[in-house]
Design a protein around this motif. Structure first.
Motif: not given
Length: 482
Positions: A289-300
């Protein structure tokens, strides 16, 4: 060479943590190298239900007074390695997990449940073996099998050489001295030169004291547990046994953890073609359910939720990640206060924070593949596997410099140009935030530094063949001794 691996949990039959991964993968790796490797583990109801291919069943009688047991032979479903299940309805046929009941409390008779496992394992290493097969070496894992060397030294031996492997020295198998007659060990063993540990019995100490050799799951952790800070009261004993102590880094099962052939991913990829990783990132953002932004740095993050794992540090850093435009996805379970805090974050920061309280194997794989940075900020970490998975999946690990994390991840600003992730030292929110800022700066800085670090990480080989070679060398040294 006949090698028996004794463990309380074995993947894929039953798993609560990394011990199960090791106990499943190591015997398979040893078998591929020509050893006669076998497994012995408890016959939990879920395991008995899964393993319907039963080759034989041997009646063992009352191995411990009042507890009748039998030994069921089967095969591991993935590797075909022989496995013996210790079937004892009075000790294993119950609800809950391997160590805790349905209400989240330790089974009160855990000392009996794992003494039985240890006793049977020890018997399989002696001429009294009830199955016509005798181990040359028994590799024992953590406190649950720490009594194997004690039984061989005090009641059942002489027999197989023993190697005791410490996966996490924090868990020490502490019980009162009154258990000794119940588990069939002599009272004189309750001494500093034996099982006694600050007025109690420690089954982990039993393994450390009586085993022929001690291993732990990374070279750095082998040094750390010999210090007062890292030894949890065992450091003096381990310094005394330093010549018999070594660190062998755990391996990764690349049949299960490789983005080029991982059937649990929405798209596959490799270092030569990273297109699928972008697709995995977009799918992960949708799934959580996250905003689908390819530029966002995603931490897992995929972890047990505990302070040992530094999860409280992550909670302190979440708002900083979000303030810089990042996103975070977290999966795991553990301490209830951390579970509640993480669950609440998902609701309060919808679109930027995704959470899953519990464990799901598919989600774990998809987080590894879909994130850009994988968090392992542990206060201490004997080995860690998730950071090695992250390297293969092209997700740069962000780790604290401790234990196996220090042995497997090199900082991206390494002067030798071999960086594969982000490493910080101080176990604090400030220390973690500093590394997070370096990740953001590298991500947004342009150039090729990020992609080069990904390719270096994906080229790392932490396969089980390396760990198996190290164990075989150790086993051969024990079995050729005069």
């Amino acid at each position: 060479m006949r090698v028996l691996i004794a463990a309380s949990e074995v993947y894929p039959l039953i798993k609560t943590g990394g011990l199960a991964d090791v106990a499943g993968a190591l015997p398979a790796a040893l078998a591929r190298k020509g050893l006669d490797a076998r497994i012995v583990m408890p016959g939990y109801p879920s395991v008995l239900a899964r393993l319907t291919d039963r080759r034989s069943e041997t009646d063992l009688g009352p191995v411990l007074e009042g507890h009748h047991a039998s030994l069921i032979e089967s095969r591991m479903p993935d590797s075909g390695v022989p496995v013996w299940l210790v079937d004892c309805p009075s000790l294993y046929h119950r609800g809950g997990g391997p160590y805790i009941n349905e209400w989240g409390h330790d089974h009160p008779d855990n000392f009996l449940r794992f003494a039985l496992l240890s006793k049977v394992a020890a018997l399989l290493g002696t001429p009294k073996s009830p199955v016509g097969w005798q181990a040359d070496v028994i590799q024992c894992n953590d406190w649950q099998t720490g009594l194997v060397p004690a039984y061989l030294a005090l009641t059942d031996g002489p027999g197989a050489a023993t190697v005791f492997s410490i996966h996490n020295i924090q868990f020490q198998g502490i019980f009162g001295p009154e258990i000794l007659p119940l588990i069939g060990l002599p009272g004189h063993a309750f001494a500093i030169d034996g099982l006694e540990f600050y007025g109690h019995v420690s089954t982990l100490k039993a393994g450390c004291y009586y085993a022929d050799r001690i291993t732990t799951v990374s070279p750095t952790y082998a040094r750390e547990i010999q210090t007062p800070d890292g030894g949890r009261g065992m450091d003096g004993l381990l310094r005394w046994r330093a010549a018999q102590l070594s660190g062998i880094l755990n391996g990764v099962d690349y049949d299960q953890w490789d983005p080029a052939r991982d059937h649990l991913l929405p798209a596959r990829y490799s270092a030569d073609d990273m297109t699928g990783k972008a697709a995995c990132k977009a799918a992960l953002q949708r799934e959580f359910g996250l905003e689908e932004r390819p530029e966002a740095l995603v931490f897992g993050l995929v972890s047990r939720f505990s302070e040992q794992k530094g999860i409280d540090l992550v909670l302190g850093a979440v708002d900083h990640i979000l303030s810089r435009g990042g996103q975070i996805v977290m999966q795991g379970s553990g301490d209830s206060w951390l579970e509640h805090a993480i669950y609440g974050l998902g609701g309060a920061r919808a679109g930027r924070v995704g959470t899953w309280v519990g464990y799901d194997e598919g989600r774990a794989h998809r987080i590894q593949a879909g994130c850009d940075v994988f968090l392992v900020p542990s206060r201490f970490e004997p080995c860690g596997l998730t950071q090695m998975y992250a390297l293969r999946y092209g997700s740069l690990p962000l780790v604290r410099h401790t234990g196996g994390l220090a042995d497997t991840v090199t900082d991206i600003h390494d002067p030798g140009g071999q960086g594969t992730g982000f490493v910080f030292g101080e176990a604090s929110v400030a220390g973690l935030v500093g590394a997070i800022d370096r990740a953001f700066d590298t991500w947004g800085g342009g150039g090729s530094q990020w992609g080069e670090a990904q390719r270096r990480g994906m080229a790392q080989d932490f396969g089980w063949h390396k760990a198996a070679d190290a164990y075989i060398e150790l086993f051969r040294a024990l079995t050729t001794r005069e």
